[in-house]
Each structure stands twice: as structure tokens, then as C-alpha cells.
Design an enzyme around this catalytic site. Structure first.
Site, PDB file in Angstrom:
ATOM      1  N   THR A  34       0.576   4.692   1.874  1.00 48.13           N
ATOM      2  CA  THR A  34       0.128   5.398   2.820  1.00 48.13           C
ATOM      3  C   THR A  34      -0.186   6.977   2.702  1.00 48.13           C
ATOM      4  O   THR A  34       0.942   7.464   2.122  1.00 48.13           O
ATOM      5  CB  THR A  34       0.929   5.575   4.101  1.00 48.13           C
ATOM      6  OG1 THR A  34       1.245   4.313   4.730  1.00 48.13           O
ATOM      7  CG2 THR A  34       0.283   6.054   5.494  1.00 48.13           C
ATOM      8  N   HIS A  75       0.887  -1.162  -0.046  1.00 47.23           N
ATOM      9  CA  HIS A  75      -0.087  -0.150   0.209  1.00 47.23           C
ATOM     10  C   HIS A  75       0.817   1.207  -0.100  1.00 47.23           C
ATOM     11  O   HIS A  75       2.162   1.042   0.461  1.00 47.23           O
ATOM     12  CB  HIS A  75      -0.848  -0.021   1.256  1.00 47.23           C
ATOM     13  CG  HIS A  75      -0.214   0.070   2.494  1.00 47.23           C
ATOM     14  ND1 HIS A  75       0.409  -0.995   3.157  1.00 47.23           N
ATOM     15  CD2 HIS A  75       0.386   1.194   3.233  1.00 47.23           C
ATOM     16  CE1 HIS A  75       1.166  -0.613   4.144  1.00 47.23           C
ATOM     17  NE2 HIS A  75       1.072   0.574   4.339  1.00 47.23           N
ATOM     18  N   HIS A 118       5.162   6.494  -1.487  1.00 44.93           N
ATOM     19  CA  HIS A 118       5.798   5.318  -1.634  1.00 44.93           C
ATOM     20  C   HIS A 118       5.244   4.226  -1.181  1.00 44.93           C
ATOM     21  O   HIS A 118       4.216   3.983  -0.431  1.00 44.93           O
ATOM     22  CB  HIS A 118       7.275   5.338  -1.007  1.00 44.93           C
ATOM     23  CG  HIS A 118       7.034   5.455   0.677  1.00 44.93           C
ATOM     24  ND1 HIS A 118       6.634   6.508   1.492  1.00 44.93           N
ATOM     25  CD2 HIS A 118       6.970   4.378   1.496  1.00 44.93           C
ATOM     26  CE1 HIS A 118       6.422   5.872   2.658  1.00 44.93           C
ATOM     27  NE2 HIS A 118       6.637   4.749   2.749  1.00 44.93           N
TER      28      HIS A 118
HETATM   29  P1  A2P Z   1       4.956   3.111   5.312  1.00 45.78           P
HETATM   30  O1  A2P Z   1       3.883   3.981   4.732  1.00 45.78           O
HETATM   31  O2  A2P Z   1       6.285   3.655   5.176  1.00 45.78           O
HETATM   32  O3  A2P Z   1       4.870   1.816   4.874  1.00 45.78           O
HETATM   33  P2  A2P Z   1       2.862   0.231  11.385  1.00 45.78           P
HETATM   34  O4  A2P Z   1       3.119  -1.174  10.949  1.00 45.78           O
HETATM   35  O5  A2P Z   1       4.175   0.895  11.763  1.00 45.78           O
HETATM   36  O6  A2P Z   1       1.877   0.613  12.354  1.00 45.78           O
HETATM   37  O7  A2P Z   1       2.690   1.138  10.412  1.00 45.78           O
HETATM   38  C1  A2P Z   1       1.467   1.093   9.445  1.00 45.78           C
HETATM   39  C2  A2P Z   1       1.690   1.707   8.083  1.00 45.78           C
HETATM   40  O8  A2P Z   1       1.745   3.369   8.454  1.00 45.78           O
HETATM   41  C3  A2P Z   1       2.943   1.597   7.463  1.00 45.78           C
HETATM   42  O9  A2P Z   1       2.626   1.361   6.086  1.00 45.78           O
HETATM   43  C4  A2P Z   1       3.837   2.764   7.741  1.00 45.78           C
HETATM   44  O10 A2P Z   1       4.851   3.171   7.005  1.00 45.78           O
HETATM   45  C5  A2P Z   1       2.920   3.906   8.090  1.00 45.78           C
HETATM   46  N1  A2P Z   1       3.580   4.645   9.114  1.00 45.78           N
HETATM   47  C6  A2P Z   1       3.835   4.133  10.318  1.00 45.78           C
HETATM   48  N2  A2P Z   1       4.086   5.524  11.108  1.00 45.78           N
HETATM   49  C7  A2P Z   1       3.947   6.445  10.461  1.00 45.78           C
HETATM   50  C8  A2P Z   1       4.117   7.867  10.719  1.00 45.78           C
HETATM   51  N3  A2P Z   1       4.530   8.149  11.877  1.00 45.78           N
HETATM   52  N4  A2P Z   1       4.098   8.702   9.561  1.00 45.78           N
HETATM   53  C9  A2P Z   1       3.630   8.061   8.436  1.00 45.78           C
HETATM   54  N5  A2P Z   1       3.291   6.867   8.086  1.00 45.78           N
HETATM   55  C10 A2P Z   1       3.566   5.792   9.076  1.00 45.78           C
END
Ligand code: A2P
Length: 219
Positions: A71, A69, A150
Site C-alpha cells: 500500500t 500488494h 511492506h
Molecule cells: P496493509 O497495507 O498493511 O496490508 P482493509 O482490508 O483493512 O480495508 O485494508 C486494505 C489495505 O489498506 C490493506 O492492505 C491495509 O493494510 C491497508 N490499510 C488499511 N487501513 C490503513 C490505514 N489506516 N493506513 C494505511 N494502510 C491501511
């Protein structure tokens, strides 16, 4: 009571449809398989890992990350700053559940993460939070909105997925400063450039078009 009124999701984003997830994973695997055999990669191995004398099997080095995905807004069930404001935006409500075509324009690898850069269209940018770049890396504050977009394809052991966006922004900030990277090789998939400190960027000759649904994950 609708779920959205009881709590906010972990995050909002575009979720790749199953068929294209497989294709993107295969492309990424092919890239990693080739990258760690290149002389240029071996030459820069000390930048990549402290265990300089060892070879690295990149396919083993990175752990795959759940459903692929991109985000848009990390909400942390409402605890993240601006989460409620984002969820309440009319455009977010309007486009929730709609299909999109994401354009994957590059793959990148660092000692921490492997990811795909997503080049957002004007329409897609309407779902992009205004402060996504600023809150990430100070050097990225002047990069255009959407620069952080990304797909995390894998993380090294102990690395959190949000690192992938920081790694991408770091490379884009170098480009903005005029560092084009050292052109290393023309690969079948595109041109590979090295940005120092174990950072590699493969600009895809043909961007990968990926069907995705704008939705959210409650986790
Ligand atoms: P990304 O979008 O780079 O893949 P987690 O598994 O750590 O709870 O994260 C769930 C999703 O949210 C992942 O896709 C992760 O990174 C994104 N994510 C986690 N923490 C943040 C943050 N502080 N800011 C933006 N995106 C985040």
C-alpha cells in the site's frame, strides 16, 4: 465520466504480478515452517502466545491476505486524510498503471502479523506519502520515509492488515535506538534476529525482486 472523478479508491499501491505472488507466498511459508521448529522460537513461545504450553503451527496461525500488494496511500474511498491530495498528485497520475520492480529485503513475524519489508528506490519514493510514518507510530516519526513500506502476508485472527506496517516500524524504531536484535540463527534465506515480545526479523541474504503494477483497489 471516468471512475477516478466519481470516487476515490480504497487504496493505492503496488500490486504484485501473479507469478511473483506465488513465489513470495512460498518463501513466506518456508520461513514460517522453519521458524516454528527452531529451539529459539520455542524458547520465546510465551512472548508469542499466551497459551505457553502449546506448540504453534505458524502456517495455521496466520490467515492469508488477498492479492499481495504494498500500500502507498490508504484512501478509504476519500474519507482518509490527504486522500484527494494524493490522488491528484501529478506523479500519481503519471505513474498509474506502470510496472515497477520492488525489492523485498526482509521478512518479519510478530504475534499479530507476518509481512515482507519493501526497500523502496528513489523513483518509488516519489509515490510514497510524506506522512506515512508519522501517522503510524510516534516512535517512527524520525525514521526515513518509506520505512513503513511492506507487504502484508498474513494476520492472526482478529488483527487488521494495517497492523503489519506498525509492527515493522516498531522493529525499525528499535534498530534506530541501537538495538540490533539478538542474532539467533543463520538460515538458508538469511540471518534471523529476535527483538523481544515475539518479534522476529529475517534479513534476506538475497533480496527478492518482485514485479508489481502501481494501481489502486476499489474493493
Ligand atoms: P496493509 O497495507 O498493511 O496490508 P482493509 O482490508 O483493512 O480495508 O485494508 C486494505 C489495505 O489498506 C490493506 O492492505 C491495509 O493494510 C491497508 N490499510 C488499511 N487501513 C490503513 C490505514 N489506516 N493506513 C494505511 N494502510 C491501511
Amino acid at each position: 465520466v471516468p471512475l477516478e472523478e466519481t470516487s476515490l479508491p480504497l487504496f493505492f499501491g503496488w500490486f504484485l504480478l501473479p507469478g511473483i505472488q506465488d513465489k513470495v507466498r512460498c518463501t513466506s511459508m518456508d520461513f514460517l515452517k522453519t521458524l516454528d521448529t527452531l529451539e529459539a522460537f520455542k524458547k520465546h513461545l510465551p512472548d508469542f502466545t499466551v497459551e505457553a504450553e502449546k506448540e504453534v503451527d505458524l502456517e495455521q496461525y496466520f490467515q492469508a491476505n488477498g492479492a499481495l500488494h504494498c500500500t502507498t496511500k490508504f484512501c478509504d474511498y476519500g474519507k482518509a486524510e490527504g486522500a484527494k491530495e494524493y490522488a491528484d498528485k501529478p506523479i500519481v497520475k503519471e505513474l498509474y498503471g506502470s510496472a515497477f520492480e520492488l525489492s523485498l529485503s526482509a521478512l518479519f513475524v510478530t504475534p499479530r502479523t507476518v509481512g515482507a519489508r519493501v526497500s523502496l528506490s528513489e523513483d518509488q519514493l516519489t509515490l510514497w506519502p510524506a506522512d506515512a510514518e508519522k501517522e503510524a507510530v510516534p516512535a517512527a516519526a524520525t525514521l526515513p520515509a518509506g520505512s513503513r513500506a511492506h507487504i502484508t502476508l498474513g494476520c492472526a485472527e482478529g488483527v487488521e492488515p494495517q497492523q503489519t506496517g506498525f509492527d515493522l516500524l516498531e522493529i525499525l524504531a528499535l534498530q534506530q535506538e541501537g538495538q540490533e536484535g539478538e542474532l539467533v540463527e543463520e538460515m538458508e534465506l538469511g540471518s534471523l534476529a529476535y527483538y523481544g515480545k515475539g518479534r522476529w526479523l529475517l534479513s534476506l541474504r538475497e533480496p527478492v525482486s518482485a514485479q508489481a503494477c502501481f494501481s489502486s483497489l476499489y474493493g
